[in-house]
Design a protein around this motif. Structure first.
Motif, PDB file in Angstrom:
ATOM      1  N   LYS A  64       0.849  -1.269   0.134  1.00  0.00           N
ATOM      2  CA  LYS A  64       0.248  -0.097   0.039  1.00  0.00           C
ATOM      3  C   LYS A  64       1.037   1.168   0.086  1.00  0.00           C
ATOM      4  CE  LYS A  64      -0.960   0.782   4.940  1.00  0.00           C
ATOM      5  NZ  LYS A  64      -2.084   0.869   5.882  1.00  0.00           N
ATOM      6  N   GLU A  65       0.119   2.163  -0.281  1.00  0.00           N
ATOM      7  CA  GLU A  65       0.884   3.689  -0.581  1.00  0.00           C
ATOM      8  C   GLU A  65       1.338   3.824   0.968  1.00  0.00           C
ATOM      9  OE1 GLU A  65      -0.541   7.759  -1.870  1.00  0.00           O
ATOM     10  OE2 GLU A  65      -1.015   6.034  -3.480  1.00  0.00           O
ATOM     11  N   SER A  66       2.553   4.701   1.025  1.00  0.00           N
ATOM     12  CA  SER A  66       3.082   5.472   2.023  1.00  0.00           C
ATOM     13  C   SER A  66       2.079   6.328   2.626  1.00  0.00           C
ATOM     14  CB  SER A  66       4.341   5.853   1.974  1.00  0.00           C
ATOM     15  OG  SER A  66       4.754   6.553   3.046  1.00  0.00           O
ATOM     16  N   ASN A  69       3.682  10.021   1.673  1.00  0.00           N
ATOM     17  CA  ASN A  69       3.303  10.720   0.444  1.00  0.00           C
ATOM     18  C   ASN A  69       2.294  11.788   0.286  1.00  0.00           C
ATOM     19  OD1 ASN A  69       4.778   8.900  -0.654  1.00  0.00           O
ATOM     20  ND2 ASN A  69       3.366   7.697  -1.651  1.00  0.00           N
TER      21      ASN A  69
END
Length: 182
Positions: A64-66, A69
């Motif tokens: 999954k995306e940080s 970000n």
């Protein structure tokens, strides 16, 4: 405390808007088109909080995306279009925001080359209005870059007319949740 309006257009597009009942302010706007097989496509959020792609997923512990970000979202006020980009820790002097009239978009650049973003203003495109660099401003606070574009008088007048029309509409259901079963 919210009013949801759902629009169906002749070209197959759908739009759903949510308004705050007290202020009449737009909370969210989503668009959806038919896919190539004729089914409903995914909702594209134009205004409002972006939803996480992992909400309701069976296995959210996968890739999954940080959370650090940058998060780009639009949140309008009554007199201006406003975009917020969270998780941008650089000082205000680093940012430069300009208008690309040929491409009909706004561009965010940083002098340290750490962030670059182009984004259109779909409302101006719908009304076929030109972009005005003088209407664009920005500020930075709490790791959030806030970009503001003052709404032109044509859009303000159209929104005022729309609010008058929306007040005349009766709700399809008042959300009382009274389910009649046998």
């Amino acid at each position: 405390g919210k009013r949801k309006i759902h629009y169906l257009f002749e070209d197959g597009k759908e739009m759903a808007e949510e308004y705050d009942m007290k202020t009449g302010q737009l909370v969210s706007r989503k668009w959806r088109e038919k896919n190539t097989l004729g089914g409903s496509g995914k909702w594209q959020i134009e205004v409002g909080e972006p939803t996480s792609p992992f909400l309701g997923a069976l296995e959210p512990e996968l890739i999954k995306e940080s959370s650090s970000n940058p998060v780009f979202m639009r949140k309008d006020t009554l007199t201006s279009f406003q975009w917020r980009i969270r998780n941008l820790p650089y000082p205000q002097e680093v940012y430069s925001i300009s208008v690309e009239k040929e491409q009909r978009c706004c561009v965010i650049r940083t002098t340290n080359k750490k962030y670059y973003k182009k984004f259109p203003i779909p409302d101006l495109d719908r009304y076929q209005l030109p972009l005005d660099a003088a209407a664009l401003s920005f500020t930075h606070a709490n790791n959030t870059l806030i970009i503001t574009y003052q709404k032109p008088k044509e859009i303000l007048a159209a929104e005022e007319q729309l609010q008058k029309e929306l007040k005349k509409i009766k709700a399809a259901n008042n959300g009382d949740g009274d389910c009649k079963t046998q």
